[in-house]
Enzyme design. Structure first.
Site: not given
Ligand code: BG6
Length: 483
Positions: A172, A234
């Site tokens: 994402h 990520h």
């Molecule tokens: C997720 C992780 O993929 O991303 C989580 O599993 C994390 O641990 C999250 O909190 C963070 O995403 P964002 O969009 O809130 O920065």
């Protein structure tokens, strides 16, 4: 705008991700008329609900996650679109209910938001039930495996039922506006690209810091850790977008080929480099945003003596002509001082200061691409202070995307769902990329697992273990907030 005509099937339909992210995202698309009214949204899970009971559950659970300023009548209309099919995904006969709901021969997008242990039975049974058509697509969520071998096994299983161009591996972070803006910044402006290389860049820092702890995900998190949860996916994806060569076009394989080359050029972190290039930490009790919070070992579901890391800092190096000798510092952690996600590009010092030594500071020019808390691009520059003497001071050119564009924004999941519905793979991860990322993190994870050393503790509400600062100080540098 024209809606996309495809049924959407959500496996794991009663789960957390569906309630927090997917329902709000689909609702947003619905309210923008981007989902064809004839398309079904069908949730699949074990519980024996009927449509009405499922709608009530969603109305209750997803409510607090809807986009700002949403319209109540649109929400009611969206809820009425939701359908539910109870299904034991390990039992092929139980897919008959799903078949009855899908538009015969119509486009369909399957979203697997279950534990990965169910990916294989779901794919096999979808296939055996004849539900996968030529143009069907599947979105799969991380964690896609625990290491390289398990990720290959899952990819083989999915690949036995879907072609690679039908498989949408979601990360994402790639759906976040500032990340896509990095592509715009790099490849839509003549300004940066000539400087985007070792001759002009001193170092790059990628930070994703969260203030939350592991919350109710203790059991899951404890078997995962920050390396698998954030770095493998990520953060390495962000690194790819920063470091890749200009692709010939924005088409999926042009972009993904270039990202893959970056991952393959990452210098392996093995043997003595584990100690010099990596830091892992675990939070202990502290205060975050004025609240006293427990340490990791005191959280629900965490076994005594757990060595799972909640913080990672890494000095990564890319062995390529463009980046040789430029460190990429990566870090992520839970229970940090601030929620901050940003990419910092530090440019080299001027060769000579005509204003006298020390007049320019260490980093006159720094580009900060911030995803959290604001969506901005900041360019740090030096300027003359007004007055009768020549004194230079740092100033910032500030591009705030929310100010610059007042149009409707789409959250990452909404954007990526739309891309999947349209069949655009550019912002999804290809199998070889994912495996290259595993290949790079695996030796570090293995070394940590075998090591006698414990993760370094850090107080909740700080920037992590002191050793993470040392990682940069040794190179004569410092983290963005420290210098
Ligand atoms: C997720 C992780 O993929 O991303 C989580 O599993 C994390 O641990 C999250 O909190 C963070 O995403 P964002 O969009 O809130 O920065």
């Amino acid at each position: 705008s024209a809606g996309v005509a495809s049924d959407v099937v959500l496996f794991g339909g009663t789960g957390d991700l569906v309630m927090r992210k997917l329902v709000p995202a689909l609702f947003h698309l619905h309210s923008l008329s981007l989902l064809d009214p004839g398309c079904r949204i069908i949730a699949v899970a074990r519980e024996p609900f009927d449509d009405e009971a499922y709608r009530r559950l969603v109305a209750d659970k997803a409510r607090s996650f809807l986009h700002e300023g949403h319209d109540e009548s649109a929400w009611a209309a969206f809820l009425a679109r939701l359908e539910y099919v109870g299904c034991d995904v390990r039992d092929v006969a139980s897919f008959n209910g799903l078949r009855e709901r899908l538009k015969p021969g119509g486009s369909r997008l399957f979203y697997l938001s279950t534990t990965p242990a169910l990916f294989s039975p779901i794919c096999r049974n979808l296939s055996a039930s004849g539900l996968i058509l030529e143009d069907s697509r599947v979105i799969v969520e991380k964690p896609l495996g625990h290491d390289l071998a398990s990720s290959q096994a899952i990819n083989d299983e999915i690949g036995a039922c879907f072609r690679e161009d039908q498989i949408f591996r979601i990360d994402h972070y790639l759906g976040k506006e500032p990340v896509q803006n990095l592509l715009a910044l790099r490849f839509g402006n003549s300004l940066f690209e000539p400087l985007w290389r070792r001759e002009w860049v001193s170092d790059v820092q990628i930070t994703v810091a969260e203030t939350i702890g592991v919350g109710s995900r203790g059991e899951f998190y404890n078997s995962t850790g920050a390396m698998r949860d954030m770095i493998q996916n990520h953060i390495l994806q962000l690194l790819c977008i920063v470091a890749m060569e200009p692709p010939a076009s924005i088409s999926p394989d042009a972009v993904r080929d270039e990202k893959l080359k970056v991952l393959r050029a990452l210098r392996p972190i093995v043997e003595e480099r584990i100690a010099t290039h990596t830091v892992r930490g675990q939070y202990r009790a502290g205060a975050v945003e004025g609240q006293v919070v427990p340490g990791y070992l005191e959280e629900a579901g965490i076994p005594a003596g757990s060595r799972t890391e909640t913080y990672v800092a890494i000095k990564a190096e890319i062995d390529s002509w463009r980046w040789a000798g430029v460190p990429f510092y990566l870090r992520t952690g839970k229970r940090m001082q601030d929620k901050l996600a940003e990419i910092v590009v530090n440019f080299r010092q001027m060769p000579h200061s005509i204003f006298g030594s020390g007049a320019l500071g260490h980093f006159a020019n720094r580009l900060v691409i911030q995803m959290q808390p604001n969506e901005t691009v900041l360019l740090h520059m030096m300027a003359k202070q007004p007055g009768e003497v020549m004194r230079l001071e740092p100033v910032k050119l500030d591009l705030d995307f929310r100010e610059a564009f007042r149009t409707q924004r789409l959250e990452a999941y909404a954007r990526l769902l739309m891309d999947a519905l349209r069949g655009n793979l550019t912002l999804f991860v290809r199998r070889d990329e994912q495996e290259a990322a595993w290949r790079w993190v695996e030796p570090v994870m293995n070394a940590w697992a075998e090591s006698e050393e414990l993760p370094r503790s850090y107080n909740a509400g700080t920037w992590g273990p002191a050793a993470a600062s040392a990682l940069l100080v040794r190179d004569g540098l410092g983290w963005h907030e420290e210098i």
